[in-house]
Design a protein around this motif. Structure first.
Motif, PDB file in Angstrom:
ATOM      1  N   PHE A 218     -11.392   4.805   5.695  1.00 38.60           N
ATOM      2  CA  PHE A 218     -11.105   3.455   5.205  1.00 38.60           C
ATOM      3  C   PHE A 218     -11.248   2.433   6.328  1.00 38.60           C
ATOM      4  CE2 PHE A 218      -8.415   4.023   1.093  1.00 38.60           C
ATOM      5  CZ  PHE A 218      -9.399   4.858   0.575  1.00 38.60           C
TER       6      PHE A 218
ATOM      7  N   ILE B  56     -11.865  -1.250   4.971  1.00 39.49           N
ATOM      8  CA  ILE B  56     -10.855  -1.395   3.914  1.00 39.49           C
ATOM      9  C   ILE B  56      -9.463  -1.528   4.528  1.00 39.49           C
ATOM     10  CG2 ILE B  56      -9.800  -0.266   1.908  1.00 39.49           C
ATOM     11  CD1 ILE B  56     -12.518   1.132   1.479  1.00 39.49           C
ATOM     12  N   GLU B  57      -9.203  -0.772   5.587  1.00 39.68           N
ATOM     13  CA  GLU B  57      -7.942  -0.868   6.316  1.00 39.68           C
ATOM     14  C   GLU B  57      -8.257  -1.155   7.784  1.00 39.68           C
ATOM     15  OE1 GLU B  57      -4.804   1.481   3.574  1.00 39.68           O
ATOM     16  OE2 GLU B  57      -5.693   2.702   5.150  1.00 39.68           O
TER      17      GLU B  57
ATOM     18  N   TYR C  11      -3.312   0.961   1.368  1.00 44.30           N
ATOM     19  CA  TYR C  11      -3.924   1.898   0.425  1.00 44.30           C
ATOM     20  C   TYR C  11      -3.692   3.363   0.800  1.00 44.30           C
ATOM     21  CZ  TYR C  11      -6.262  -2.446  -0.772  1.00 44.30           C
ATOM     22  OH  TYR C  11      -6.518  -3.748  -1.116  1.00 44.30           O
ATOM     23  N   THR C  12      -3.252   3.608   2.033  1.00 43.26           N
ATOM     24  CA  THR C  12      -2.978   4.985   2.451  1.00 43.26           C
ATOM     25  C   THR C  12      -1.536   5.171   2.928  1.00 43.26           C
ATOM     26  OG1 THR C  12      -3.783   4.524   4.704  1.00 43.26           O
ATOM     27  CG2 THR C  12      -5.367   5.426   3.115  1.00 43.26           C
TER      28      THR C  12
ATOM     29  N   SER D  70       1.264   3.017   2.545  1.00 43.94           N
ATOM     30  CA  SER D  70       2.421   2.456   1.857  1.00 43.94           C
ATOM     31  C   SER D  70       3.164   3.579   1.137  1.00 43.94           C
ATOM     32  CB  SER D  70       1.993   1.384   0.858  1.00 43.94           C
ATOM     33  OG  SER D  70       1.296   1.956  -0.230  1.00 43.94           O
TER      34      SER D  70
ATOM     35  N   ALA E 161       1.483   4.173  -2.203  1.00 42.65           N
ATOM     36  CA  ALA E 161       0.241   4.940  -2.091  1.00 42.65           C
ATOM     37  C   ALA E 161       0.531   6.415  -1.849  1.00 42.65           C
ATOM     38  CB  ALA E 161      -0.613   4.385  -0.954  1.00 42.65           C
TER      39      ALA E 161
ATOM     40  N   TRP F 187       4.707  -1.224  -0.643  1.00 40.84           N
ATOM     41  CA  TRP F 187       3.651  -1.171  -1.659  1.00 40.84           C
ATOM     42  C   TRP F 187       2.432  -2.001  -1.267  1.00 40.84           C
ATOM     43  CZ3 TRP F 187       8.617  -2.920  -2.788  1.00 40.84           C
ATOM     44  CH2 TRP F 187       8.791  -4.296  -2.895  1.00 40.84           C
ATOM     45  N   SER F 188       2.596  -3.206  -0.793  1.00 43.68           N
ATOM     46  CA  SER F 188       1.457  -4.016  -0.352  1.00 43.68           C
ATOM     47  C   SER F 188       1.684  -4.422   1.096  1.00 43.68           C
ATOM     48  CB  SER F 188       1.310  -5.259  -1.228  1.00 43.68           C
ATOM     49  OG  SER F 188       2.366  -6.171  -0.961  1.00 43.68           O
ATOM     50  N   ASN F 189       0.631  -4.958   1.724  1.00 41.17           N
ATOM     51  CA  ASN F 189       0.754  -5.328   3.134  1.00 41.17           C
ATOM     52  C   ASN F 189       1.698  -6.497   3.348  1.00 41.17           C
ATOM     53  OD1 ASN F 189      -0.478  -4.197   5.584  1.00 41.17           O
ATOM     54  ND2 ASN F 189      -0.994  -6.320   6.029  1.00 41.17           N
TER      55      ASN F 189
END
Length: 217
Positions: free
Chosen positions: A38, A43-44, A65-66, A68, A71, A119-121
Protein backbone atom coordinates in the motif's frame (compact mmCIF):
# COMPACT_ATOMS: atom_id res chain seq x y z
CA UNK A 1 6.43 -4.64 17.24
CA UNK A 2 8.23 -7.23 15.11
CA UNK A 3 9.17 -10.65 16.48
CA UNK A 4 6.88 -10.29 19.48
CA UNK A 5 3.96 -10.94 17.14
CA UNK A 6 5.25 -14.46 16.58
CA UNK A 7 4.67 -15.27 20.25
CA UNK A 8 0.96 -15.27 19.41
CA UNK A 9 1.53 -17.87 16.69
CA UNK A 10 3.44 -20.21 18.98
CA UNK A 11 0.83 -19.86 21.72
CA UNK A 12 -2.09 -20.41 19.32
CA UNK A 13 -0.41 -23.57 18.03
CA UNK A 14 -0.82 -24.96 21.54
CA UNK A 15 -4.51 -24.00 21.44
CA UNK A 16 -5.17 -25.55 18.02
CA UNK A 17 -2.59 -28.12 16.94
CA UNK A 18 -4.18 -28.54 13.50
CA UNK A 19 -3.36 -24.95 12.59
CA UNK A 20 -0.39 -24.45 10.26
CA UNK A 21 2.37 -22.57 12.05
CA UNK A 22 3.49 -21.13 8.73
CA UNK A 23 0.00 -19.75 8.05
CA UNK A 24 -0.16 -18.39 11.57
CA UNK A 25 3.13 -16.54 10.93
CA UNK A 26 1.60 -14.99 7.80
CA UNK A 27 -1.72 -14.21 9.50
CA UNK A 28 -0.15 -12.42 12.42
CA UNK A 29 1.82 -10.19 10.02
CA UNK A 30 -0.96 -9.79 7.44
CA UNK A 31 -1.47 -6.16 8.47
CA UNK A 32 2.15 -5.32 7.60
CA UNK A 33 2.22 -7.61 4.56
CA UNK A 34 -0.56 -5.43 3.11
CA UNK A 35 0.85 -2.18 4.47
CA UNK A 36 4.11 -2.15 2.52
CA UNK A 37 2.54 -2.70 -0.92
CA UNK A 38 0.00 0.00 0.00
CA UNK A 39 2.91 2.34 0.75
CA UNK A 40 4.54 1.61 -2.61
CA UNK A 41 1.20 2.26 -4.33
CA UNK A 42 0.77 5.56 -2.49
CA UNK A 43 -2.35 4.39 -0.64
CA UNK A 44 -0.71 4.65 2.79
CA UNK A 45 2.29 6.69 3.91
CA UNK A 46 5.51 6.08 5.83
CA UNK A 47 8.40 8.52 6.27
CA UNK A 48 11.93 7.22 6.79
CA UNK A 49 13.45 9.27 9.62
CA UNK A 50 16.58 7.85 11.22
CA UNK A 51 16.17 7.51 14.99
CA UNK A 52 12.55 8.69 14.91
CA UNK A 53 12.27 6.72 18.15
CA UNK A 54 14.95 4.78 20.03
CA UNK A 55 13.68 1.61 18.35
CA UNK A 56 12.61 2.71 14.87
CA UNK A 57 13.77 4.71 11.87
CA UNK A 58 10.39 5.59 10.42
CA UNK A 59 7.27 7.64 11.03
CA UNK A 60 3.94 5.97 10.28
CA UNK A 61 1.95 8.87 8.84
CA UNK A 62 -1.14 7.45 7.17
CA UNK A 63 -2.38 3.85 7.44
CA UNK A 64 -6.13 3.62 8.12
CA UNK A 65 -6.67 0.79 5.63
CA UNK A 66 -4.32 -1.65 7.39
CA UNK A 67 -3.52 -0.41 10.90
CA UNK A 68 -6.81 0.99 12.16
CA UNK A 69 -8.71 -1.08 14.68
CA UNK A 70 -11.65 -1.27 12.27
CA UNK A 71 -9.42 -2.51 9.44
CA UNK A 72 -7.89 -5.13 11.73
CA UNK A 73 -11.32 -6.40 12.75
CA UNK A 74 -12.42 -6.59 9.11
CA UNK A 75 -9.21 -8.37 8.05
CA UNK A 76 -9.58 -10.84 10.91
CA UNK A 77 -13.17 -11.54 9.86
CA UNK A 78 -12.12 -11.98 6.23
CA UNK A 79 -9.40 -14.48 7.18
CA UNK A 80 -11.84 -16.36 9.40
CA UNK A 81 -14.32 -16.65 6.52
CA UNK A 82 -11.61 -17.78 4.09
CA UNK A 83 -10.48 -20.58 6.40
CA UNK A 84 -14.08 -21.62 7.01
CA UNK A 85 -14.57 -21.94 3.23
CA UNK A 86 -11.29 -23.65 2.35
CA UNK A 87 -11.18 -27.42 3.06
CA UNK A 88 -11.09 -28.93 5.60
CA UNK A 89 -13.27 -26.02 6.83
CA UNK A 90 -12.15 -26.33 10.44
CA UNK A 91 -13.95 -23.76 12.61
CA UNK A 92 -11.31 -23.84 15.34
CA UNK A 93 -8.44 -23.34 12.87
CA UNK A 94 -10.34 -20.46 11.24
CA UNK A 95 -10.86 -18.87 14.64
CA UNK A 96 -7.20 -18.96 15.67
CA UNK A 97 -6.19 -17.54 12.28
CA UNK A 98 -8.58 -14.65 12.78
CA UNK A 99 -7.29 -14.10 16.31
CA UNK A 100 -3.72 -14.04 14.97
CA UNK A 101 -4.64 -11.25 12.53
CA UNK A 102 -6.46 -9.19 15.17
CA UNK A 103 -3.71 -9.63 17.76
CA UNK A 104 -1.37 -7.55 15.59
CA UNK A 105 -3.19 -4.30 16.41
CA UNK A 106 -3.21 -4.89 20.16
CA UNK A 107 0.48 -5.84 20.27
CA UNK A 108 1.31 -2.78 18.17
CA UNK A 109 -0.67 -0.64 20.60
CA UNK A 110 1.95 -1.31 23.28
CA UNK A 111 4.96 -0.13 21.29
CA UNK A 112 3.72 2.37 18.69
CA UNK A 113 3.74 6.10 19.17
CA UNK A 114 0.16 7.46 18.93
CA UNK A 115 -0.34 6.59 15.25
CA UNK A 116 -2.85 3.72 15.33
CA UNK A 117 -6.26 5.04 14.24
CA UNK A 118 -9.50 3.55 15.49
CA UNK A 119 -11.23 3.72 12.09
CA UNK A 120 -10.08 6.66 9.93
CA UNK A 121 -6.91 8.73 9.91
CA UNK A 122 -8.82 11.61 11.48
CA UNK A 123 -10.13 9.51 14.34
CA UNK A 124 -8.41 9.18 17.70
CA UNK A 125 -4.96 7.65 17.34
CA UNK A 126 -3.50 5.42 20.03
CA UNK A 127 -0.10 4.05 20.99
CA UNK A 128 1.60 3.65 24.36
CA UNK A 129 5.02 4.56 22.91
CA UNK A 130 7.29 1.81 24.20
CA UNK A 131 9.38 2.28 21.04
CA UNK A 132 10.82 5.34 22.78
CA UNK A 133 12.76 2.94 25.02
CA UNK A 134 14.81 0.53 22.90
CA UNK A 135 15.91 -1.74 25.76
CA UNK A 136 12.37 -2.08 27.10
CA UNK A 137 11.06 -2.79 23.58
CA UNK A 138 13.64 -5.49 22.92
CA UNK A 139 13.14 -7.06 26.35
CA UNK A 140 9.35 -7.20 25.99
CA UNK A 141 9.54 -8.82 22.55
CA UNK A 142 12.14 -11.32 23.75
CA UNK A 143 10.09 -12.28 26.80
CA UNK A 144 6.95 -12.71 24.70
CA UNK A 145 8.74 -14.81 22.09
CA UNK A 146 10.51 -17.06 24.60
CA UNK A 147 7.23 -17.50 26.46
CA UNK A 148 5.54 -18.48 23.21
CA UNK A 149 8.34 -20.94 22.49
CA UNK A 150 7.86 -22.55 25.89
CA UNK A 151 4.13 -23.00 25.23
CA UNK A 152 4.81 -24.43 21.78
CA UNK A 153 7.44 -26.91 22.98
CA UNK A 154 5.23 -28.02 25.85
CA UNK A 155 2.45 -28.86 23.39
CA UNK A 156 4.51 -30.67 20.74
CA UNK A 157 7.13 -33.42 20.59
CA UNK A 158 10.14 -33.71 18.32
CA UNK A 159 10.34 -36.30 15.55
CA UNK A 160 14.02 -35.76 14.77
CA UNK A 161 17.09 -33.84 15.93
CA UNK A 162 15.93 -30.93 13.77
CA UNK A 163 12.60 -31.05 15.53
CA UNK A 164 14.30 -31.14 18.91
CA UNK A 165 16.62 -28.17 18.45
CA UNK A 166 15.37 -26.37 15.35
CA UNK A 167 12.67 -24.17 16.84
CA UNK A 168 14.94 -23.04 19.65
CA UNK A 169 17.64 -22.10 17.13
CA UNK A 170 15.02 -20.32 15.04
CA UNK A 171 13.94 -18.23 18.03
CA UNK A 172 17.57 -17.30 18.70
CA UNK A 173 17.82 -16.20 15.05
CA UNK A 174 14.70 -14.06 15.47
CA UNK A 175 16.17 -12.48 18.60
CA UNK A 176 19.38 -11.64 16.73
CA UNK A 177 17.47 -10.16 13.79
CA UNK A 178 15.43 -8.06 16.19
CA UNK A 179 18.58 -6.80 17.90
CA UNK A 180 19.78 -5.49 14.54
CA UNK A 181 16.30 -4.16 13.80
CA UNK A 182 16.11 -2.16 17.04
CA UNK A 183 19.71 -1.20 17.77
CA UNK A 184 21.19 -1.17 14.26
CA UNK A 185 20.85 1.04 11.18
CA UNK A 186 17.71 1.07 9.02
CA UNK A 187 17.08 -2.08 6.96
CA UNK A 188 16.57 0.21 3.97
CA UNK A 189 17.10 3.89 3.23
CA UNK A 190 14.22 4.07 0.74
CA UNK A 191 10.59 3.03 0.99
CA UNK A 192 11.15 0.41 -1.69
CA UNK A 193 14.15 -1.21 -0.02
CA UNK A 194 12.41 -1.12 3.37
CA UNK A 195 9.30 -2.76 1.91
CA UNK A 196 11.26 -5.45 0.08
CA UNK A 197 13.40 -6.35 3.10
CA UNK A 198 10.36 -6.49 5.40
CA UNK A 199 8.30 -8.64 3.04
CA UNK A 200 11.21 -11.01 2.42
CA UNK A 201 11.63 -11.52 6.16
CA UNK A 202 7.91 -12.11 6.74
CA UNK A 203 7.71 -14.83 4.10
CA UNK A 204 11.11 -16.35 4.95
CA UNK A 205 10.22 -16.64 8.63
CA UNK A 206 6.83 -18.14 7.77
CA UNK A 207 8.49 -20.71 5.53
CA UNK A 208 11.02 -21.66 8.21
CA UNK A 209 8.26 -21.92 10.83
CA UNK A 210 6.23 -24.21 8.55
CA UNK A 211 9.24 -26.44 7.85
CA UNK A 212 10.31 -26.70 11.49
CA UNK A 213 6.76 -27.36 12.66
CA UNK A 214 6.65 -30.41 10.38
CA UNK A 215 9.56 -31.82 12.40
CA UNK A 216 7.39 -31.93 15.51
CA UNK A 217 4.11 -33.65 16.29
Amino acid sequence: MFIGHYATCLALKKVEKKASLGMLFLSVQLVDILFFPFVLLGIEKINIIENFTESTHFELEYMPYTHSLLASILLAGFVYIVFRMVPPRNKSVALVMGIAVLSHWFFDLIVHTPDLPLWSNTSTKLGFGLWNNAIATYTLEAVLLVGGLWLYLSATTSKSSIGKYGMGIFVILLLLVNAVNIFGPPFGNTKTSLAISALLMYFLFAGLAHWLDKKRS
